[in-house]
Design a protein around this motif. Sequence first.
Motif, PDB file in Angstrom:
ATOM      1  N   THR A 140      -5.947   0.909   8.938  1.00 58.46           N
ATOM      2  CA  THR A 140      -4.483   0.894   8.867  1.00 58.46           C
ATOM      3  C   THR A 140      -4.011   1.124   7.443  1.00 58.46           C
ATOM      4  OG1 THR A 140      -4.288  -0.613  10.755  1.00 58.46           O
ATOM      5  CG2 THR A 140      -2.407  -0.495   9.257  1.00 58.46           C
ATOM      6  N   TYR A 141      -4.581   0.366   6.491  1.00 54.72           N
ATOM      7  CA  TYR A 141      -4.192   0.517   5.092  1.00 54.72           C
ATOM      8  C   TYR A 141      -4.583   1.896   4.544  1.00 54.72           C
ATOM      9  CZ  TYR A 141      -3.208  -4.517   4.954  1.00 54.72           C
ATOM     10  OH  TYR A 141      -2.686  -5.754   5.180  1.00 54.72           O
ATOM     11  N   THR A 142      -5.731   2.406   4.972  1.00 53.55           N
ATOM     12  CA  THR A 142      -6.182   3.725   4.518  1.00 53.55           C
ATOM     13  C   THR A 142      -5.249   4.820   5.019  1.00 53.55           C
ATOM     14  OG1 THR A 142      -8.491   2.978   4.512  1.00 53.55           O
ATOM     15  CG2 THR A 142      -8.115   5.360   4.508  1.00 53.55           C
ATOM     16  N   PHE A 143      -4.851   4.712   6.278  1.00 52.93           N
ATOM     17  CA  PHE A 143      -3.920   5.688   6.834  1.00 52.93           C
ATOM     18  C   PHE A 143      -2.606   5.689   6.062  1.00 52.93           C
ATOM     19  CE2 PHE A 143      -0.291   6.364   9.777  1.00 52.93           C
ATOM     20  CZ  PHE A 143      -0.477   7.722  10.005  1.00 52.93           C
ATOM     21  N   VAL A 144      -2.064   4.510   5.808  1.00 52.28           N
ATOM     22  CA  VAL A 144      -0.805   4.398   5.075  1.00 52.28           C
ATOM     23  C   VAL A 144      -0.963   4.978   3.667  1.00 52.28           C
ATOM     24  CG1 VAL A 144       0.872   2.772   4.087  1.00 52.28           C
ATOM     25  CG2 VAL A 144       0.014   2.429   6.408  1.00 52.28           C
TER      26      VAL A 144
ATOM     27  N   THR B 198       0.831  -1.210   0.000  1.00 52.05           N
ATOM     28  CA  THR B 198       0.000   0.000   0.000  1.00 52.05           C
ATOM     29  C   THR B 198       0.862   1.256   0.000  1.00 52.05           C
ATOM     30  OG1 THR B 198      -1.733  -1.171   1.225  1.00 52.05           O
ATOM     31  CG2 THR B 198      -1.835   1.232   1.226  1.00 52.05           C
ATOM     32  N   LYS B 199       1.863   1.260   0.844  1.00 45.21           N
ATOM     33  CA  LYS B 199       2.765   2.410   0.948  1.00 45.21           C
ATOM     34  C   LYS B 199       3.454   2.680  -0.383  1.00 45.21           C
ATOM     35  CE  LYS B 199       6.842   4.094   3.470  1.00 45.21           C
ATOM     36  NZ  LYS B 199       6.285   5.436   3.734  1.00 45.21           N
ATOM     37  N   LEU B 200       4.005   1.632  -1.004  1.00 49.04           N
ATOM     38  CA  LEU B 200       4.728   1.802  -2.261  1.00 49.04           C
ATOM     39  C   LEU B 200       3.798   2.263  -3.381  1.00 49.04           C
ATOM     40  CD1 LEU B 200       7.269   1.545  -3.975  1.00 49.04           C
ATOM     41  CD2 LEU B 200       6.757  -0.890  -4.258  1.00 49.04           C
ATOM     42  N   THR B 201       2.601   1.679  -3.457  1.00 47.01           N
ATOM     43  CA  THR B 201       1.653   2.022  -4.519  1.00 47.01           C
ATOM     44  C   THR B 201       1.272   3.499  -4.482  1.00 47.01           C
ATOM     45  OG1 THR B 201       0.732  -0.225  -4.504  1.00 47.01           O
ATOM     46  CG2 THR B 201      -0.616   1.513  -5.496  1.00 47.01           C
TER      47      THR B 201
END
Length: 497
Positions: free
Chosen positions: A382-386, A322-325
């Motif tokens: 968590t994924y949304t925040f990242v 997620t962070k990289l995308t």
Amino acid sequence: MDSKEEGKNQTGINKYACACAAVASMISIIFGYDTGVMSGAMLFIKEDLKVNDTQVSVLAGILNVCALVGSLAAGRTSDFLGRRYTIVLASIIFLVGSVLMGYAPNYAVLLTGRCTAGIGVGYALMIAPVYSAEISSPKSRGFLTSLPELGISTGILSGYLANYFMAELPLKLGWRLMLGIAAVPSLGLAIGILKMPESPRWLVMQGRLGDAEKILLRVSNTREEAETRYRDIKIAAGIDEDCNEDVVKPPSNTHGGGVWKELLLRPTPAVRWMLLATIGIHFFEHATGIEAVMLFSPRILKKAGVTSKDKLLLATVGVGITKLTFMALSTLLIDRVGRRPLLLTSTTGMIVALTGLGFGLTMVEHAKERLFWALNLSLVATYTFVAFFNIGVAPVTWVYPAEIFPLKLRAQGASIGVAVNRGTNAAISISFIPIYKAMTIGGAFFMFAGISVVAWIFFYFLLPETKGKPLEEMEMLFTRGGRSKSKNAGIEAQPVG
């Protein structure tokens, strides 16, 4: 000047400048790998070395404490040695730290290696964005200067994958290999960066006009662009714009002497504003909780109800993807939509996500039975925040300070920001476990949501738009009055030449 056609393309991004920025960003990949791999390695280190939660917190935070020292030294070092050799130095320091961590027979040696690596990180986080900004044209500066942050995201995902695939190795070998393998790319970068050119702006500051002129021809898309940038840099360095000598007597204080006084003791109103913006954006990047999520994501997910070690590491890989995308997406947007829109949109999303994460974790913690909806809410939040963090706050934090300071103050001004960044990072890393034990893990993320609200207000009122603005004109932008700045902050600054 003789024009060179290679390196041009139709998108406005010079291929040679892009290659140089990409190589410089490799140091960020190495740092990102260390951050990512440590989040999983700590699970095995705790089991192998029999360390307690306090020692784990110190191990997590010591890298950033030592990076603070490295970042403060990096500004003066890069003014003295040059941007390129400072990257070489950072790579060598990180190599030594990686070898120590890979060898580490006990906690003391491991801590020493992590601190050594931290000094290298401090150098790297300051110099990579500054180098990228100084070789970039105004139209592509946001993209190229955000490549180091994209490198960190790539490295973090690589670290998470290393955790997952090396988890089945023998306990005493697994975590040491995870940490020690970073020595290999560090050595490769130390050699490879020597093939890259020096920053033309640093060369002009040393009076090496001929060398700077040649490099500007290679990193610019047209002859006219190179001439405009060359003229503006000479004026900013205090050299006659009509001077055609290859070597001239450099201006005074070309090695960084007296810069601290101009930054901290006798700053102009414009420099004071730049420094406030730099310190603020670096502080809020980590005060809003990203380090807690990235470094302690296995622990957070365990609290949310994910109990299997394999599932924990796999879910953490999802965080890295997620962070990289979204980091990659941000590099494509930053020169199109501007710094402010990305920053404010990012912070708004973070506020919502952190509130949701705090609520989900609070429900899980107080429930008498397993609540799948609360578990799913925590994972999605968590994924949304990242995602929101990496679409705006992450890249702009490193692009903005590297582009706003005057030439003479740029390296050491940026180093102050990195020192604040690492100090805040260390404080969160060391204190997160005690904080969530004292106020519950859900309460900790409600706290981060509140800090994010303050960050949004700070960004809105104190960070004017810098999109497309030549580096040599930033001081003019920050000289405007507060009301004028607020009205014009969102207006795209048009490049000159």
